[in-house]
Design an enzyme around this catalytic site. Structure first.
Site, mmCIF file in Angstrom:
data_model
loop_
_atom_site.group_PDB
_atom_site.id
_atom_site.type_symbol
_atom_site.label_atom_id
_atom_site.label_comp_id
_atom_site.label_asym_id
_atom_site.label_seq_id
_atom_site.Cartn_x
_atom_site.Cartn_y
_atom_site.Cartn_z
ATOM 1 N N GLU A 180 0.826 -1.213 0.000
ATOM 2 C CA GLU A 180 0.000 0.000 0.000
ATOM 3 C C GLU A 180 0.854 1.255 0.000
ATOM 4 O O GLU A 180 0.526 2.257 -0.663
ATOM 5 C CB GLU A 180 -0.932 -0.003 1.223
ATOM 6 C CG GLU A 180 -1.950 -1.121 1.243
ATOM 7 C CD GLU A 180 -3.067 -0.940 0.225
ATOM 8 O OE1 GLU A 180 -3.082 0.084 -0.478
ATOM 9 O OE2 GLU A 180 -3.927 -1.835 0.139
ATOM 10 N N GLU A 433 -20.102 -4.623 -3.694
ATOM 11 C CA GLU A 433 -18.735 -5.108 -3.537
ATOM 12 C C GLU A 433 -18.604 -6.563 -3.994
ATOM 13 O O GLU A 433 -17.715 -6.900 -4.757
ATOM 14 C CB GLU A 433 -18.303 -4.960 -2.069
ATOM 15 C CG GLU A 433 -16.888 -5.399 -1.768
ATOM 16 C CD GLU A 433 -15.825 -4.425 -2.228
ATOM 17 O OE1 GLU A 433 -14.649 -4.690 -1.955
ATOM 18 O OE2 GLU A 433 -16.157 -3.410 -2.866
ATOM 19 N N GLU A 497 -12.419 0.331 -10.162
ATOM 20 C CA GLU A 497 -12.059 -0.688 -11.149
ATOM 21 C C GLU A 497 -12.988 -0.741 -12.361
ATOM 22 O O GLU A 497 -12.527 -0.929 -13.497
ATOM 23 C CB GLU A 497 -11.981 -2.057 -10.484
ATOM 24 C CG GLU A 497 -10.791 -2.239 -9.566
ATOM 25 C CD GLU A 497 -10.975 -1.595 -8.204
ATOM 26 O OE1 GLU A 497 -9.981 -1.429 -7.476
ATOM 27 O OE2 GLU A 497 -12.134 -1.236 -7.867
ATOM 28 N N THR A 583 -1.528 0.423 -10.744
ATOM 29 C CA THR A 583 -2.764 -0.068 -10.148
ATOM 30 C C THR A 583 -3.460 1.015 -9.334
ATOM 31 O O THR A 583 -4.634 0.874 -9.002
ATOM 32 C CB THR A 583 -2.494 -1.303 -9.270
ATOM 33 O OG1 THR A 583 -3.732 -1.932 -8.921
ATOM 34 C CG2 THR A 583 -1.737 -0.922 -8.002
#
Length: 601
Positions: A180, A433, A497, A583
């Site tokens: 992260e 989700e 995404e 990403t």
């Protein structure tokens, strides 16, 4: 005596009305945004000046010879569509939508500036702040390249000035989540550096400072990283070990950021660190329970790939995303990532890809299953779809272009359309989700079967009127749209995404209907998540007025809104033929060695 002027109240009034109409309705408009004054630093002042700090520490397992960046000459096929010149009406509509996204960005950015400056995140409902990623200003750093992309120069200057206060040698957090930290902080610094052409030296200084710090996480007996790194052990000269249970994404998604740091600084150790990891994954790729894919969980201490869970979703996603992107960033000067991708996409198509059954049989809705790998090269599948898997449409599309695999574009578009379908069928217009769907046996033939759907909802056959009524009751109680059998996690976490794949598919195909799709998605998201100090994750997308969770991760600004802004920008703004996006949607400049082939449409 001066002659008296004649009074002309009516003509004057008419003139003023006409002039006002022309000014406000015909002349080009520029969007104005509320701009706050210089924000107040809300750094954690409880960190003492004598706190433990990670400065120069002698390595316990130094590298004797670094793996060098590959060199050579190669050509990568063009990725982007050759867009024709737009009409004036198309341009007006596009700019109007782009500015609406920019305004939404500024709303969230101002909330962070006002309430959480130099902390990691603002709590968008309460206005409090929180530190989720070691307290180094995650939202500030993660958003810097978005400020450049959107032309917010004054905001960028404030952010650059604030960087001087960030100290990567210490933190109150016991552990550092290496993955992260690299994708949010390192990615933010390197992308802003690339986009501003090295104009601001502090960006590379901070990237190098962070690189020096995070490099210690690789100082283990086999040079595999400790991804949940107890940094104080390293600071005190104690030994650390590779993580005995780590997710695939955490170890296999570091290549772009650290490779780019080596490309810019010339220091080979960062590229060496990630290539050692990828070399081990390359060796293990054929030795897993589903050869070609890696299990979700790995033992990097013993280099064990025996776990049985397989997915391209959470905890694995960006590992597969980075295979074609690493090929691009390295200028196609090695075939390593092409070979790894080709093995992975074959296994994915053969084992995980499926079509969802929907009432509209013309809809080409594809998803990726999860698998439990059994010994003997067999597996059981779970037909669940989740938002984190929605990156796959865009990744397959990029790989289809650069690896000359046109047959895969059918899969790329189907995966993208699947996630769009999941947005459109929900009451809020937002995808949950995680959810499950009825699956078809074939990709090319998928007739609607209501009884199969109901039996999938109940997990048993509809063999009586009683079981049919039970299925109908469950469908109504759980608010299941046709084709959906269960909503396992109804949250929306502001994830990017699905929009990421819409953006990439638009840039590759030139299909302007995808701009309308993105606009529809944006309007629904903005309406459902807007709060006083930004935008919040929501608890249940099935409710027309969902409850807020008071959480706004940095990727809302760094990814979701950036992708939306780019969808409505000129196609050559951050072209996929000039940049590779990480990403975390950070654009890294592709090396000069890349030579684009003739455009294809």
């Amino acid at each position: 005596m001066l002659p008296r002027r004649k009074s002309r109240p009516l003509p004057t009034a008419i003139f003023l009305i006409v002039a006002t109409y022309v000014l406000f309705f015909w002349l080009p408009k520029t969007q104005s945004f509320r701009r706050l004054p210089k924000p107040i630093s809300r750094q954690d002042t409880t960190i003492r000046s004598d706190a433990i700090r990670l400065n120069k520490v002698a390595e316990k397992y130094p590298v004797k010879e670094y793996i060098q960046l590959p060199t050579g000459s190669a050509t990568i096929p063009r990725i982007q569509y050759e867009f024709p010149e737009e009409t004036s009406s198309e341009r007006r509509q596009r700019l109007k939508r782009r500015d609406a996204v920019k305004s939404t960005f500024m709303h969230a950015w101002n909330g962070y500036k006002e309430r959480a400056w130099l902390r990691d995140e603002v709590k968008p409902t309460s206005g409090y702040h929180t530190d989720s990623f070691n307290g180094w200003g995650a939202t500030l750093v993660d958003s810097m390249d978005a400020l450049v992309i959107m032309g917010l120069d004054d905001e960028l200057e404030l952010a650059l000035e604030a960087l001087k206060e960030i100290d990567f040698t210490t933190t109150k957090s016991k552990q550092v989540p290496v993955f992260e930290i690299i994708i949010r902080y390192m990615g933010g610094f390197m992308a802003a550096h690339d986009l501003t052409h090295g104009k601001h030296p502090i960006l590379l200084e901070k990237a190098t400072e962070l690189g020096e710090m995070i490099y210690h996480a690789f100082d283990t007996h086999n040079r595999m990283p400790s991804v949940r790194w107890d940094w104080t052990k390293s600071a005190k000269g104690e030994e650390i070990r590779p993580s005995p249970r780590t997710s695939l994404a955490e170890v296999a998604s570091l290549t772009l950021e650290l490779t780019r740091l080596t490309q810019v600084t010339g220091d080979p150790k960062y590229y060496d660190a990630v290539q050692r990891v990828m070399n081990e994954l390359e060796i293990g790729q054929d030795k897993t329970r589903i050869p070609g894919l890696w299990p979700t969980w790995l033992d990097m201490d013993r280099m064990d790939f025996e776990d049985s869970e397989f997915t391209i979703g959470g905890c694995a996603d960006s590992a597969y995303e980075y295979l074609p992107k690493s090929h691009i960033l390295l200028g196609a000067q090695t075939d390593k990532y092409r070979k790894m991708y080709e093995k992975a996409i074959k296994a994915f198509n053969d084992k995980l890809l499926f079509r969802a059954m929907t009432p509209d049989e013309d809809q080409h809705v594809l998803f990726a299953a999860d698998a439990i790998g059994l010994r003997g090269n067999s597996q059981t599948l779970k037909y669940s779809a989740d938002h984190l898997k929605c990156f796959m449409g865009g990744s397959v599309a990029i790989a289809s272009k650069i690896f000359n695999r046109p047959q895969d574009m059918y899969v790329a578009r189907g995966l993208t359309d699947g996630c769009v379908w999941a947005y459109d069928i929900m009451p809020t217009g937002i995808m949950p989700e995680i959810f499950k769907v009825s699956h078809c046996q074939e990709l090319d033939h998928c007739p609607w079967d209501e009884e199969k759907w109901m039996s999938d909802v109940l997990s048993r056959s509809i063999d009586s009127e009683e079981t049919r009524e039970a299925a109908e009751d469950q469908i109504e109680a759980e608010k299941l749209p046709p084709g959906v059998t269960e909503i396992k996690d109804p949250n929306y976490k502001l994830r990017p995404e699905a929009l990421e794949s819409v953006f990439i598919m638009y840039r590759i195909t030139g299909d302007k209907k995808l701009q309308d799709t993105a606009w529809r998605m944006f309007q629904h998201i903005d309406k459902a998540t807007r709060t006083k100090f930004g935008h919040s994750t929501i608890k249940d997308i099935r409710h027309s007025k969902p409850r807020f969770e008071d959480k706004m991760e940095s990727f809302w600004l760094a990814e979701t809104l950036k992708y939306l802004y780019l969808i409505f920008s000129e196609p050559d703004h951050i072209s996929l033929d000039d940049y590779v996006l990480s990403t975390e949607a950070h654009p890294f400049k592709r090396p000069d060695a890349i030579k684009h082939s003739k455009p294809s449409q």
